[in-house]
Design a protein around this motif. Structure first.
Motif, short mmCIF file in Angstrom:
data_model
loop_
_atom_site.label_atom_id
_atom_site.label_comp_id
_atom_site.label_asym_id
_atom_site.label_seq_id
_atom_site.Cartn_x
_atom_site.Cartn_y
_atom_site.Cartn_z
N VAL A 1 0.84 -1.20 0.00
CA VAL A 1 0.00 0.00 0.00
C VAL A 1 0.87 1.25 0.00
N VAL B 1 -4.23 5.19 6.19
CA VAL B 1 -4.51 3.77 5.98
C VAL B 1 -4.15 3.02 7.26
N ASN C 1 -3.54 -0.13 8.73
CA ASN C 1 -3.24 -1.50 8.33
C ASN C 1 -2.68 -2.35 9.48
N VAL D 1 -8.86 4.66 5.05
CA VAL D 1 -9.13 3.28 4.65
C VAL D 1 -8.64 2.36 5.76
N VAL E 1 -6.93 -0.13 -2.37
CA VAL E 1 -6.78 0.97 -1.43
C VAL E 1 -6.53 2.28 -2.16
#
Length: 271
Positions: free
Chosen positions: A25, A86, A88, A137, A221
């Motif tokens: 990502v 993001v 993650n 995200v 993403v």
């Protein structure tokens, strides 16, 4: 991997960003033009990742209450903005039956998988997104929608993250879009013990015929972060090769009538 989704001039924070899905990502966002601030636990990996991306990084545990603030401040100091977040980083502990779960490890799962993303969104909101907008995200999992052996704490916490995604989307719109991506089995080092021994059987049971690559998730993403997805919020995007529909797959010609059960949903290994 190159991207056609222009994010030039944007700044992004990616947690758990030095390997596997997080690293894919981070690279994809950089390829799309974003300046990237990475976070992970290992200082050496963070330095290498930040250097390769020509970005910045902060080593630390997202479960540490002070880490989200420091990470946000680093991004704002380095790039003057924070447009993309993001979430993650995650833990799959405690791994095993819930009846054997240690209460401390159970709380840790929710601290890392649910509370840390919320803290990061709060920091990004207060530091930049409230006035300027942005995109969040959250990386969830295809397994959040059903039960499986040994991953009860992980699945429960990720189900909570899915609801948190929708709740934040409702609260932070229209300026901030909040979505999630839920991968199926992906070829990462963390999941090697699942896919390596039985990759052929697992892949054959999937409609798309293979397990995932980190780049498959990264592309999804980046798309959600781009203007191409500007009317999408509160959504969960499955990136699972058809795992959720595999039992409806039609048997190949000549093999019909031969029962072959689909493999059970793969579980994640201990961290």
């Amino acid at each position: 991997m190159t991207s056609s989704y222009g994010l030039r001039g944007r700044a992004a924070v990616v947690t758990g960003a030095t390997r596997g899905i997080g690293w894919a990502v981070a690279r994809a966002l950089a390829d799309a033009g974003a300046r990237v601030c990475v976070s992970a636990r290992d200082p050496d990996r963070v330095r290498r990742a930040a250097g390769e991306l020509d970005g910045v990084g902060l080593a630390g545990d997202v479960g540490d209450p002070g880490h989200p603030r420091k990470l946000t401040e680093l991004c704002l100091d380095a790039f003057g903005r924070l447009d993309v977040l993001v979430n993650n980083a995650a833990t799959n502990q405690p791994y095993g039956p819930l009846m054997d779960a240690d209460p401390g490890a159970w709380r840790e799962a929710f601290t890392v998988n649910v509370e840390a993303p919320l803290r990061l969104v709060q920091c990004a909101w207060r530091g930049w997104m409230r006035e300027h907008g942005g995109v969040v995200v959250n990386i969830c999992t295809e397994g959040a929608g059903h039960v499986g052996p040994d991953v009860g704490a992980y699945g429960t916490s990720k189900a909570a993250l899915l609801h948190l995604t929708r709740q934040l989307a409702g609260e932070l719109g229209p300026g901030v879009r909040v979505n999630s991506v839920s991968p199926g089995l992906v070829r990462t080092e963390m999941a090697r013990f699942v896919w390596e021994p039985g990759e052929g059987e697992i892949a054959a049971a999937l409609p798309l015929g293979r397990i995932g690559e980190p780049e498959d998730v990264a592309r999804a993403v980046v798309w959600l972060c781009s203007e191409e997805a500007k009317w999408i919020t509160g959504a969960d995007l499955l990136v699972d090769g058809g795992t959720s529909v595999r039992r409806a797959r039609i048997a190949p010609q000549g093999a019909r009538g031969t029962a072959r059960p689909a493999p059970t949903t793969p579980t994640r290994p201990p961290a």
